[in-house]
Design a protein around this motif. Structure first.
Motif, PDB file in Angstrom:
ATOM      1  N   VAL A 107       0.808  -1.218   0.000  1.00 59.63           N
ATOM      2  CA  VAL A 107       0.000   0.000   0.000  1.00 59.63           C
ATOM      3  C   VAL A 107       0.842   1.269   0.000  1.00 59.63           C
ATOM      4  CG1 VAL A 107      -1.879  -1.205   1.156  1.00 59.63           C
ATOM      5  CG2 VAL A 107      -0.245   0.089   2.514  1.00 59.63           C
ATOM      6  N   THR A 108       2.147   1.155   0.177  1.00 56.95           N
ATOM      7  CA  THR A 108       2.999   2.347   0.165  1.00 56.95           C
ATOM      8  C   THR A 108       3.509   2.691  -1.237  1.00 56.95           C
ATOM      9  OG1 THR A 108       5.054   1.135   0.629  1.00 56.95           O
ATOM     10  CG2 THR A 108       3.746   1.829   2.521  1.00 56.95           C
ATOM     11  N   LEU A 109       3.128   1.911  -2.248  1.00 50.80           N
ATOM     12  CA  LEU A 109       3.531   2.231  -3.614  1.00 50.80           C
ATOM     13  C   LEU A 109       2.984   3.594  -4.033  1.00 50.80           C
ATOM     14  CD1 LEU A 109       2.899  -1.237  -5.327  1.00 50.80           C
ATOM     15  CD2 LEU A 109       5.136  -0.200  -4.852  1.00 50.80           C
ATOM     16  N   THR A 110       3.622   4.195  -5.019  1.00 50.04           N
ATOM     17  CA  THR A 110       3.190   5.510  -5.479  1.00 50.04           C
ATOM     18  C   THR A 110       3.014   5.534  -6.990  1.00 50.04           C
ATOM     19  OG1 THR A 110       5.479   6.303  -5.698  1.00 50.04           O
ATOM     20  CG2 THR A 110       4.386   6.679  -3.575  1.00 50.04           C
ATOM     21  N   ALA A 111       2.236   6.504  -7.452  1.00 48.85           N
ATOM     22  CA  ALA A 111       2.084   6.840  -8.866  1.00 48.85           C
ATOM     23  C   ALA A 111       1.752   5.614  -9.722  1.00 48.85           C
ATOM     24  CB  ALA A 111       3.337   7.551  -9.353  1.00 48.85           C
ATOM     25  N   LYS A 112       2.484   5.426 -10.830  1.00 50.97           N
ATOM     26  CA  LYS A 112       2.174   4.353 -11.785  1.00 50.97           C
ATOM     27  C   LYS A 112       2.302   2.977 -11.146  1.00 50.97           C
ATOM     28  CE  LYS A 112       3.270   2.686 -16.453  1.00 50.97           C
ATOM     29  NZ  LYS A 112       3.415   1.263 -16.067  1.00 50.97           N
ATOM     30  N   GLY A 118      -2.885  -2.497  -8.846  1.00 51.86           N
ATOM     31  CA  GLY A 118      -4.312  -2.672  -8.596  1.00 51.86           C
ATOM     32  C   GLY A 118      -4.924  -1.632  -7.686  1.00 51.86           C
ATOM     33  N   LEU A 119      -4.085  -0.746  -7.143  1.00 52.57           N
ATOM     34  CA  LEU A 119      -4.565   0.353  -6.311  1.00 52.57           C
ATOM     35  C   LEU A 119      -4.892   1.526  -7.238  1.00 52.57           C
ATOM     36  CD1 LEU A 119      -1.864  -0.273  -3.645  1.00 52.57           C
ATOM     37  CD2 LEU A 119      -4.297  -0.146  -3.047  1.00 52.57           C
ATOM     38  N   THR A 120      -6.027   1.416  -7.898  1.00 52.36           N
ATOM     39  CA  THR A 120      -6.372   2.299  -9.002  1.00 52.36           C
ATOM     40  C   THR A 120      -6.952   3.620  -8.520  1.00 52.36           C
ATOM     41  OG1 THR A 120      -6.915   0.294 -10.251  1.00 52.36           O
ATOM     42  CG2 THR A 120      -7.607   2.397 -11.191  1.00 52.36           C
TER      43      THR A 120
END
Length: 259
Positions: A107-112, A118-120
């Motif tokens: 859940v800490t991913l960012t941007a693209k 899948g966190l659209t």
């Protein structure tokens, strides 16, 4: 042949849904997850994201209570995501299985990278989260599942709430449960993303200090922060839950926002 690690199958909401969990390892679901789920009060056909879902207790609790909700469980740990998938496939959960899915993602991913995982962007009406309470020193634990989990480090609320703001539609609701010492970090992380913050302190008993806080906020709102009446967990001199908390714990009621 390697045997599967010990697990339990636990009933929640008085048998309304069941959960497969590791036995004696990791972070097992309990009252925190049920109180978090109670914050979602919405009978419309809504999409709900459960960030850091673990075995899926909070998300499944929402799905079991709200018949129109579609729930996505986001979990970084492959093993815990597998427990969530097995929970969904239990015969006892057949009535809600079509409305719950699991996505392995950090859940800490960012941007693209976040969207690709899948966190659209702007795709959920509600985002719920029970961020980890363990601090960085807990990574030394011999419990591999606990060691793998996110630690309570500087910037954790900022990264999780940033993701919540990105994937939520305007006007959507953020709901979380945390420790009282995290209040300042939560308010700062909400920043201009979320307003109308409502906080509720949870006390074990009358005259005892709070041990948790429930927080809701609305994306794009400019309303001021408000403190709700405290929730008292137990009746004086006993371990019995108060009637209101028991209702939340067993899925008989939601803890709806005041505004």
């Amino acid at each position: 042949m390697t045997s599967r690690p010990a697990q339990t199958i636990d009933a929640f909401h008085r048998g309304a849904f069941h959960l497969v969990q590791p036995e004696g390892r990791g972070h097992r679901a309990g009252m925190d997850a049920m109180l978090l789920a109670a914050l979602v009060a919405d009978n419309r056909p809504v999409r709900v994201a459960d960030l850091g879902a673990g075995a899926g207790a909070a998300g499944l609790a929402v799905a079991s209570r709200l018949a129109e909700a579609q729930v996505v469980l986001f979990e970084r740990s492959a093993e815990m995501a597998d427990y969530a998938r097995r929970s969904i496939l239990l015969p006892e959960n057949a009535h809600l299985a079509a409305r719950v899915s699991v996505v392995e993602a950090d859940v800490t991913l960012t941007a693209k990278a976040r969207n690709d995982a899948g966190l659209t962007d702007e795709s959920f009406h509600h985002v719920i989260m029970n961020p980890p309470f363990n601090d960085a020193g807990d990574r030394r634990t011999p419990d591999a599942l606990k060691a793998e989990a996110h630690a309570m480090t500087d910037g954790l609320f900022e990264s999780w709430i940033r993701t919540a703001g990105a994937i939520m539609i305007p006007g959507g609701q953020l709901s979380l449960i945390a420790r009282p010492e995290s209040i300042a970090e939560i308010v700062i992380a909400c920043g201009r993303r979320f307003g109308g913050i409502e906080m509720t302190a949870i006390h074990p008993r009358e005259r005892e200090n709070a041990v948790r806080i429930l927080v809701t906020a609305i994306k794009g709102s400019r309303a001021r922060l408000s403190l709700r009446a405290p929730l008292i967990m137990h009746e004086e001199g006993s371990h019995k839950f108060s009637s209101l908390v028991d209702d939340f714990n067993n899925g008989r009621a939601a803890y709806a926002r005041r505004h």
